[in-house]
Design a protein around this motif. Structure first.
Motif, PDB file in Angstrom:
ATOM      1  N   TRP A 154       0.810  -1.210   0.000  1.00  0.00           N
ATOM      2  CA  TRP A 154       0.000   0.000   0.000  1.00  0.00           C
ATOM      3  C   TRP A 154       0.849   1.268   0.000  1.00  0.00           C
ATOM      4  O   TRP A 154       0.463   2.284  -0.591  1.00  0.00           O
ATOM      5  CB  TRP A 154      -0.960  -0.012   1.185  1.00  0.00           C
ATOM      6  CG  TRP A 154      -2.075  -0.976   0.981  1.00  0.00           C
ATOM      7  CD1 TRP A 154      -2.250  -2.188   1.561  1.00  0.00           C
ATOM      8  CD2 TRP A 154      -3.163  -0.812   0.054  1.00  0.00           C
ATOM      9  NE1 TRP A 154      -3.381  -2.806   1.091  1.00  0.00           N
ATOM     10  CE2 TRP A 154      -3.972  -1.979   0.163  1.00  0.00           C
ATOM     11  CE3 TRP A 154      -3.557   0.186  -0.821  1.00  0.00           C
ATOM     12  CZ2 TRP A 154      -5.126  -2.156  -0.589  1.00  0.00           C
ATOM     13  CZ3 TRP A 154      -4.707   0.016  -1.580  1.00  0.00           C
ATOM     14  CH2 TRP A 154      -5.479  -1.156  -1.458  1.00  0.00           C
ATOM     15  N   THR A 155       2.020   1.202   0.621  1.00  0.00           N
ATOM     16  CA  THR A 155       2.922   2.358   0.588  1.00  0.00           C
ATOM     17  C   THR A 155       3.398   2.624  -0.836  1.00  0.00           C
ATOM     18  O   THR A 155       3.441   3.783  -1.296  1.00  0.00           O
ATOM     19  CB  THR A 155       4.142   2.120   1.497  1.00  0.00           C
ATOM     20  OG1 THR A 155       3.681   1.897   2.839  1.00  0.00           O
ATOM     21  CG2 THR A 155       5.079   3.318   1.483  1.00  0.00           C
ATOM     22  N   LEU A 188       2.672   5.970  -3.140  1.00  0.00           N
ATOM     23  CA  LEU A 188       3.774   6.718  -3.748  1.00  0.00           C
ATOM     24  C   LEU A 188       3.571   6.873  -5.246  1.00  0.00           C
ATOM     25  O   LEU A 188       3.851   7.930  -5.830  1.00  0.00           O
ATOM     26  CB  LEU A 188       5.103   6.021  -3.454  1.00  0.00           C
ATOM     27  CG  LEU A 188       5.632   6.118  -2.026  1.00  0.00           C
ATOM     28  CD1 LEU A 188       6.875   5.252  -1.857  1.00  0.00           C
ATOM     29  CD2 LEU A 188       5.946   7.568  -1.670  1.00  0.00           C
ATOM     30  N   TRP A 189       3.104   5.813  -5.882  1.00  0.00           N
ATOM     31  CA  TRP A 189       2.884   5.847  -7.331  1.00  0.00           C
ATOM     32  C   TRP A 189       1.767   6.832  -7.673  1.00  0.00           C
ATOM     33  O   TRP A 189       1.884   7.632  -8.603  1.00  0.00           O
ATOM     34  CB  TRP A 189       2.545   4.449  -7.817  1.00  0.00           C
ATOM     35  CG  TRP A 189       2.569   4.305  -9.319  1.00  0.00           C
ATOM     36  CD1 TRP A 189       2.897   5.266 -10.243  1.00  0.00           C
ATOM     37  CD2 TRP A 189       2.256   3.130 -10.064  1.00  0.00           C
ATOM     38  NE1 TRP A 189       2.811   4.790 -11.509  1.00  0.00           N
ATOM     39  CE2 TRP A 189       2.422   3.457 -11.447  1.00  0.00           C
ATOM     40  CE3 TRP A 189       1.870   1.851  -9.733  1.00  0.00           C
ATOM     41  CZ2 TRP A 189       2.189   2.532 -12.455  1.00  0.00           C
ATOM     42  CZ3 TRP A 189       1.648   0.925 -10.738  1.00  0.00           C
ATOM     43  CH2 TRP A 189       1.807   1.256 -12.083  1.00  0.00           C
ATOM     44  N   ILE A 190       0.656   6.770  -6.901  1.00  0.00           N
ATOM     45  CA  ILE A 190      -0.489   7.620  -7.206  1.00  0.00           C
ATOM     46  C   ILE A 190      -0.218   9.087  -6.880  1.00  0.00           C
ATOM     47  O   ILE A 190      -0.552   9.993  -7.661  1.00  0.00           O
ATOM     48  CB  ILE A 190      -1.733   7.124  -6.430  1.00  0.00           C
ATOM     49  CG1 ILE A 190      -2.151   5.736  -6.939  1.00  0.00           C
ATOM     50  CG2 ILE A 190      -2.892   8.117  -6.571  1.00  0.00           C
ATOM     51  CD1 ILE A 190      -3.265   5.098  -6.145  1.00  0.00           C
ATOM     52  N   THR A 191       0.374   9.343  -5.736  1.00  0.00           N
ATOM     53  CA  THR A 191       0.529  10.728  -5.274  1.00  0.00           C
ATOM     54  C   THR A 191       1.772  11.422  -5.801  1.00  0.00           C
ATOM     55  O   THR A 191       1.772  12.645  -6.009  1.00  0.00           O
ATOM     56  CB  THR A 191       0.558  10.773  -3.736  1.00  0.00           C
ATOM     57  OG1 THR A 191       1.673   9.984  -3.255  1.00  0.00           O
ATOM     58  CG2 THR A 191      -0.736  10.227  -3.144  1.00  0.00           C
ATOM     59  N   MET A 192       2.845  10.647  -6.005  1.00  0.00           N
ATOM     60  CA  MET A 192       4.107  11.277  -6.397  1.00  0.00           C
ATOM     61  C   MET A 192       4.645  10.783  -7.726  1.00  0.00           C
ATOM     62  O   MET A 192       5.666  11.272  -8.212  1.00  0.00           O
ATOM     63  CB  MET A 192       5.158  11.049  -5.304  1.00  0.00           C
ATOM     64  CG  MET A 192       4.724  11.571  -3.918  1.00  0.00           C
ATOM     65  SD  MET A 192       5.951  11.279  -2.631  1.00  0.00           S
ATOM     66  CE  MET A 192       7.289  12.329  -3.221  1.00  0.00           C
TER      67      MET A 192
END
Length: 244
Positions: free
Chosen positions: A154-155, A159-163
């Motif tokens: 989930w981390t 990271l992929w979605i937000t950054m």
């Protein structure tokens, strides 16, 4: 000073006359005197002693221990130990009875799901319930080992979605795939299945067990003993495998 007959002291202490007579025969409660007609007569002190005996008996202390206790010059320290021992024994008894109640409750719940009840069905339920704790431990191991992997998953997604950083998610699979292989082998080496048709315990091949439909307690398999194909009961079977 008041004097009590055997019947009177028995009534005051809520016991039978024969109980009072028995304590006399064991020299635990000896009457203070005898009447001219040979009747036992008990004093106020005897009544107090009888109430102490009844209290200790209600607490589960044995007659032998009570006799030894009352013969001590300083019974305080002895009774403390006896009461602690009795408390421990009663706690163990309560625990055993709670386990038996849990077994009965489990059997009742399992029987509700059985269409064609038989004596063998009880055997299947008993076998599964005997191994229930081991199954719970096995599931706990899978849960504990899977939590870190879930956090990583989930981390990496966040990271992929937000950054827009995608490589942690790609790297996750290099950990997830070996873990999935390990955990599957670990699990299926330790479980067996009970066939509802022939009531035999069997172990299916890994491929069939891995891909077939299943619930938390059932898995749709082909019995290696009678050829039945359908949902079979999953239970812990490490001991059977080792003994075999």
């Amino acid at each position: 000073m008041s004097k009590y007959t055997t019947g009177e002291i028995a009534k005051l202490c809520g016991v039978s006359v024969r109980t009072v007579q028995y304590y006399d025969s064991r020299n635990i409660l000896v009457p203070s005197e005898l009447s001219e007609g040979g009747r036992r007569l008990y004093s106020e002190q005897d009544l107090k002693r009888m109430k102490i005996i009844c209290f200790l008996r209600d607490a589960g202390i044995s007659i032998n221990n009570i006799g030894e206790l009352l013969s001590e010059d300083d019974p305080g320290s002895v009774i403390s130990v006896l009461l602690e021992q009795q408390e421990q024994a009663l706690r163990e008894e309560v625990s055993e009875r709670q386990e038996k109640l849990a077994i009965l409750d489990g059997i009742k719940r399992e029987l509700r799901g059985i269409d064609n009840f038989s004596v063998e069905s009880i055997g299947d339920i008993a076998y599964a319930m005997e191994n229930k704790k081991n199954m719970q431990k096995l599931h706990a191991i899978l849960l504990i080992t899977g939590i870190p992997l879930g956090i990583i998953q989930w981390t990496s997604i966040v990271l992929w979605i937000t950054m827009g950083i995608w490589w942690p998610f790609a790297a996750y699979w290099f950990v997830a795939i070996p873990y999935a292989v390990w955990v599957s082998n670990f699990y299926f080496k330790r479980v067996v299945y009970i066939c509802p048709q022939c009531h035999e315990v069997f172990k299916p091949n890994f491929k069939e067990a891995f891909w077939t439909r299943h619930t938390p307690t059932l898995r749709k398999l082909t019995c290696t003993c009678c050829g039945y194909h359908g949902f079979c009961v999953e239970t812990y079977g490490k001991e059977e495998k080792e003994n075999g």
